[in-house]
Design a protein around this motif. Structure first.
Motif, PDB file in Angstrom:
ATOM      1  N   THR A 185       0.812  -1.219   0.000  1.00 31.24           N
ATOM      2  CA  THR A 185       0.000   0.000   0.000  1.00 31.24           C
ATOM      3  C   THR A 185       0.845   1.268   0.000  1.00 31.24           C
ATOM      4  O   THR A 185       0.366   2.334  -0.376  1.00 31.24           O
ATOM      5  CB  THR A 185      -0.916   0.027   1.234  1.00 31.24           C
ATOM      6  N   GLU A 186       2.097   1.160   0.417  1.00 33.46           N
ATOM      7  CA  GLU A 186       2.953   2.349   0.531  1.00 33.46           C
ATOM      8  C   GLU A 186       3.543   2.726  -0.818  1.00 33.46           C
ATOM      9  O   GLU A 186       4.060   1.875  -1.546  1.00 33.46           O
ATOM     10  CB  GLU A 186       4.078   2.074   1.533  1.00 33.46           C
ATOM     11  N   LYS A 187       3.468   3.990  -1.174  1.00 33.54           N
ATOM     12  CA  LYS A 187       4.054   4.495  -2.408  1.00 33.54           C
ATOM     13  C   LYS A 187       5.483   4.969  -2.157  1.00 33.54           C
ATOM     14  O   LYS A 187       5.800   5.506  -1.091  1.00 33.54           O
ATOM     15  CB  LYS A 187       3.230   5.661  -2.968  1.00 33.54           C
ATOM     16  N   VAL A 188       6.358   4.762  -3.150  1.00 33.67           N
ATOM     17  CA  VAL A 188       7.762   5.141  -3.003  1.00 33.67           C
ATOM     18  C   VAL A 188       8.221   5.902  -4.240  1.00 33.67           C
ATOM     19  O   VAL A 188       7.592   5.846  -5.307  1.00 33.67           O
ATOM     20  CB  VAL A 188       8.656   3.900  -2.805  1.00 33.67           C
ATOM     21  N   ASP A 189       9.334   6.599  -4.084  1.00 34.82           N
ATOM     22  CA  ASP A 189       9.880   7.367  -5.199  1.00 34.82           C
ATOM     23  C   ASP A 189      10.651   6.488  -6.182  1.00 34.82           C
ATOM     24  O   ASP A 189      10.680   6.760  -7.386  1.00 34.82           O
ATOM     25  CB  ASP A 189      10.820   8.460  -4.668  1.00 34.82           C
ATOM     26  N   ILE A 190      11.317   5.457  -5.664  1.00 33.93           N
ATOM     27  CA  ILE A 190      12.194   4.624  -6.500  1.00 33.93           C
ATOM     28  C   ILE A 190      11.960   3.152  -6.174  1.00 33.93           C
ATOM     29  O   ILE A 190      11.866   2.778  -4.992  1.00 33.93           O
ATOM     30  CB  ILE A 190      13.681   4.970  -6.261  1.00 33.93           C
ATOM     31  N   VAL A 191      11.870   2.325  -7.206  1.00 37.49           N
ATOM     32  CA  VAL A 191      11.857   0.875  -7.049  1.00 37.49           C
ATOM     33  C   VAL A 191      13.067   0.312  -7.786  1.00 37.49           C
ATOM     34  O   VAL A 191      13.304   0.639  -8.962  1.00 37.49           O
ATOM     35  CB  VAL A 191      10.569   0.238  -7.603  1.00 37.49           C
ATOM     36  N   LEU A 192      13.842  -0.520  -7.107  1.00 38.30           N
ATOM     37  CA  LEU A 192      14.953  -1.238  -7.727  1.00 38.30           C
ATOM     38  C   LEU A 192      14.525  -2.692  -7.822  1.00 38.30           C
ATOM     39  O   LEU A 192      14.398  -3.375  -6.801  1.00 38.30           O
ATOM     40  CB  LEU A 192      16.222  -1.092  -6.877  1.00 38.30           C
ATOM     41  N   ASP A 193      14.280  -3.163  -9.042  1.00 38.05           N
ATOM     42  CA  ASP A 193      13.714  -4.502  -9.208  1.00 38.05           C
ATOM     43  C   ASP A 193      14.715  -5.498  -9.768  1.00 38.05           C
ATOM     44  O   ASP A 193      15.123  -5.395 -10.931  1.00 38.05           O
ATOM     45  CB  ASP A 193      12.491  -4.471 -10.114  1.00 38.05           C
ATOM     46  N   GLY A 194      15.068  -6.470  -8.948  1.00 32.34           N
ATOM     47  CA  GLY A 194      15.964  -7.546  -9.361  1.00 32.34           C
ATOM     48  C   GLY A 194      15.254  -8.871  -9.522  1.00 32.34           C
ATOM     49  O   GLY A 194      15.911  -9.899  -9.687  1.00 32.34           O
ATOM     50  N   VAL A 195      13.933  -8.880  -9.494  1.00 32.33           N
ATOM     51  CA  VAL A 195      13.160 -10.123  -9.582  1.00 32.33           C
ATOM     52  C   VAL A 195      12.589 -10.320 -10.982  1.00 32.33           C
ATOM     53  O   VAL A 195      12.653 -11.414 -11.548  1.00 32.33           O
ATOM     54  CB  VAL A 195      12.020 -10.127  -8.536  1.00 32.33           C
ATOM     55  N   GLY A 196      12.043  -9.293 -11.564  1.00 34.87           N
ATOM     56  CA  GLY A 196      11.512  -9.376 -12.912  1.00 34.87           C
ATOM     57  C   GLY A 196      10.141 -10.021 -12.967  1.00 34.87           C
ATOM     58  O   GLY A 196       9.429 -10.113 -11.967  1.00 34.87           O
ATOM     59  N   ALA A 197       9.758 -10.453 -14.181  1.00 34.98           N
ATOM     60  CA  ALA A 197       8.457 -11.070 -14.443  1.00 34.98           C
ATOM     61  C   ALA A 197       7.339 -10.122 -13.993  1.00 34.98           C
ATOM     62  O   ALA A 197       7.377  -8.931 -14.271  1.00 34.98           O
ATOM     63  CB  ALA A 197       8.375 -12.431 -13.793  1.00 34.98           C
ATOM     64  N   ASP A 198       6.368 -10.633 -13.240  1.00 35.42           N
ATOM     65  CA  ASP A 198       5.227  -9.815 -12.824  1.00 35.42           C
ATOM     66  C   ASP A 198       5.614  -8.710 -11.842  1.00 35.42           C
ATOM     67  O   ASP A 198       4.856  -7.754 -11.647  1.00 35.42           O
ATOM     68  CB  ASP A 198       4.153 -10.690 -12.171  1.00 35.42           C
ATOM     69  N   MET A 199       6.806  -8.836 -11.244  1.00 34.32           N
ATOM     70  CA  MET A 199       7.215  -7.845 -10.246  1.00 34.32           C
ATOM     71  C   MET A 199       7.494  -6.481 -10.866  1.00 34.32           C
ATOM     72  O   MET A 199       7.428  -5.454 -10.181  1.00 34.32           O
ATOM     73  CB  MET A 199       8.452  -8.344  -9.496  1.00 34.32           C
ATOM     74  N   VAL A 200       7.787  -6.439 -12.162  1.00 29.79           N
ATOM     75  CA  VAL A 200       8.057  -5.152 -12.802  1.00 29.79           C
ATOM     76  C   VAL A 200       6.793  -4.288 -12.788  1.00 29.79           C
ATOM     77  O   VAL A 200       6.818  -3.130 -12.347  1.00 29.79           O
ATOM     78  CB  VAL A 200       8.560  -5.349 -14.244  1.00 29.79           C
ATOM     79  N   GLN A 201       5.678  -4.840 -13.256  1.00 33.82           N
ATOM     80  CA  GLN A 201       4.442  -4.065 -13.262  1.00 33.82           C
ATOM     81  C   GLN A 201       4.001  -3.746 -11.842  1.00 33.82           C
ATOM     82  O   GLN A 201       3.513  -2.638 -11.570  1.00 33.82           O
ATOM     83  CB  GLN A 201       3.340  -4.836 -13.982  1.00 33.82           C
ATOM     84  N   ARG A 202       4.195  -4.679 -10.948  1.00 36.13           N
ATOM     85  CA  ARG A 202       3.812  -4.422  -9.559  1.00 36.13           C
ATOM     86  C   ARG A 202       4.640  -3.273  -8.987  1.00 36.13           C
ATOM     87  O   ARG A 202       4.133  -2.437  -8.231  1.00 36.13           O
ATOM     88  CB  ARG A 202       4.009  -5.689  -8.736  1.00 36.13           C
ATOM     89  N   GLY A 203       5.918  -3.234  -9.341  1.00 34.53           N
ATOM     90  CA  GLY A 203       6.760  -2.140  -8.893  1.00 34.53           C
ATOM     91  C   GLY A 203       6.299  -0.809  -9.436  1.00 34.53           C
ATOM     92  O   GLY A 203       6.294   0.204  -8.725  1.00 34.53           O
ATOM     93  N   VAL A 204       5.895  -0.772 -10.716  1.00 35.98           N
ATOM     94  CA  VAL A 204       5.382   0.461 -11.320  1.00 35.98           C
ATOM     95  C   VAL A 204       4.166   0.956 -10.549  1.00 35.98           C
ATOM     96  O   VAL A 204       4.024   2.158 -10.270  1.00 35.98           O
ATOM     97  CB  VAL A 204       5.025   0.228 -12.804  1.00 35.98           C
ATOM     98  N   GLU A 205       3.281   0.055 -10.185  1.00 31.01           N
ATOM     99  CA  GLU A 205       2.073   0.439  -9.465  1.00 31.01           C
ATOM    100  C   GLU A 205       2.368   0.925  -8.047  1.00 31.01           C
ATOM    101  O   GLU A 205       1.540   1.613  -7.431  1.00 31.01           O
ATOM    102  CB  GLU A 205       1.110  -0.748  -9.434  1.00 31.01           C
ATOM    103  N   THR A 206       3.557   0.616  -7.536  1.00 33.22           N
ATOM    104  CA  THR A 206       3.970   1.053  -6.208  1.00 33.22           C
ATOM    105  C   THR A 206       4.616   2.437  -6.231  1.00 33.22           C
ATOM    106  O   THR A 206       4.807   3.058  -5.194  1.00 33.22           O
ATOM    107  CB  THR A 206       4.948   0.015  -5.603  1.00 33.22           C
TER     108      THR A 206
END
Length: 301
Positions: A185-206
């Motif tokens: 539920t918490e929004k952030v300024d930066i997401v660093l994604d090293g998992v990939g797959a569905d986590m990329v879109q989930r990171g964008v939504e965060t």
């Protein structure tokens, strides 16, 4: 010399000939070698491809054009032969390790640390911003958490597969820990994604408005462009391989900054080191995502 080889998915210790350096090559007596996701993919394919990886060791011989390298302690990447007592390295892909730095700390920082710091620099991170790191307990992830915290993030969120990694990540500087099966539920300024797959879109939504996601997983992923437009979000890819070929000046600067932060006690690499006979256990630790920090195998003292 002894070398860990892979018969299918099973590591075995074999006796092989010691490599001889030619022009443009260094012969490194390897202290530690990292166990990484690329090795897991090779074993899953069963293709017996090049056994490259990160190493730390001492240069014991060099091609005739590189005499000044002999005797230096170095860390970096080799494209094959990483799991032998001796490996051939190119000077462009290794760097000298400062005196007093342990082999395990050096191995953790010499590539994973450069990636972690590079991710923050690519995101144009500034003190006071909030950061979420996926794969946060990994060799790169735990350093990204530490670096974000020590460089002044207002809040650092660590995202992991299981909650039993929470204490480790709070010790690394995370203010909060979330698991992948939770609702974020918490929004952030930066997401660093090293998992990939569905986590990329989930990171964008965060991401908060104007937020930036840096994607560095080899597992890819896709993004709905419509979720970027309204709040001016961006997604940027990161490749340490390309930078190694085109921007060595950047890598040198990031590495120098890491050595300074380590010497000042502002970051503390975490690692688990196995003897050669326990290579299978090291691989299993990474494959099952139970590792806390970097995993390595000691080949020589």
């Amino acid at each position: 010399m002894h070398k860990i080889q892979f018969s299918g998915s099973r590591p075995v210790i074999a006796e092989v000939a010691e490599p001889i350096p030619g022009p443009g090559q260094l012969l490194v007596r390897t202290e530690l070698v990292g166990v990484h996701v690329g090795l897991l993919r090779m074993l899953q394919r069963g293709d017996g491809g090049p056994d490259g990886g990160e190493i730390v060791g001492s240069v014991v011989a060099a091609g005739p054009d590189l005499p000044d390298w002999v005797g230096k302690r170095v860390g970096g990447v080799v494209f094959e032969g990483a799991y032998g007592e001796y490996a051939l390295a190119m000077p462009q892909l290794v760097s000298e390790i400062p005196a007093g730095v342990s082999a395990a700390d050096a191995l953790t920082l010499v590539r994973g640390g450069v990636i972690a710091l590079g991710l923050l620099r690519t995101a144009c991170f500034t003190a006071g911003e909030s950061v979420l790191v996926t794969g946060a307990a990994s060799g790169v992830g735990h350093l990204a958490v530490q670096l974000a915290a020590t460089l002044g993030a207002s809040r650092v969120i660590a995202a992991v597969s299981t909650g039993d990694k929470a204490d480790f990540l709070r010790e690394c500087g995370a203010d909060g820990v979330v698991t992948y099966d939770e609702t974020w539920t918490e929004k952030v300024d930066i997401v660093l994604d090293g998992v990939g797959a569905d986590m990329v879109q989930r990171g964008v939504e965060t991401l908060a408005p104007h937020g930036r996601l840096i994607a560095f997983s080899a597992y890819g992923g896709s993004v709905d462009a419509n979720t970027l437009l309204g709040e001016l979000k961006t997604v940027t890819g990161f490749s340490i391989g390309l930078l190694s070929r085109t921007r060595t000046d950047l890598l040198d600067a990031w590495r120098a900054e890491l050595w300074e932060l380590l010497a000042a006690g502002r970051i503390r690499p975490r690692h688990t080191v196995f003897p050669p006979a326990e290579m299978a256990a090291a691989i299993d630790l990474v494959a099952t995502r139970r590792n806390l920090g970097r995993v390595a195998v000691r080949l020589a003292g």
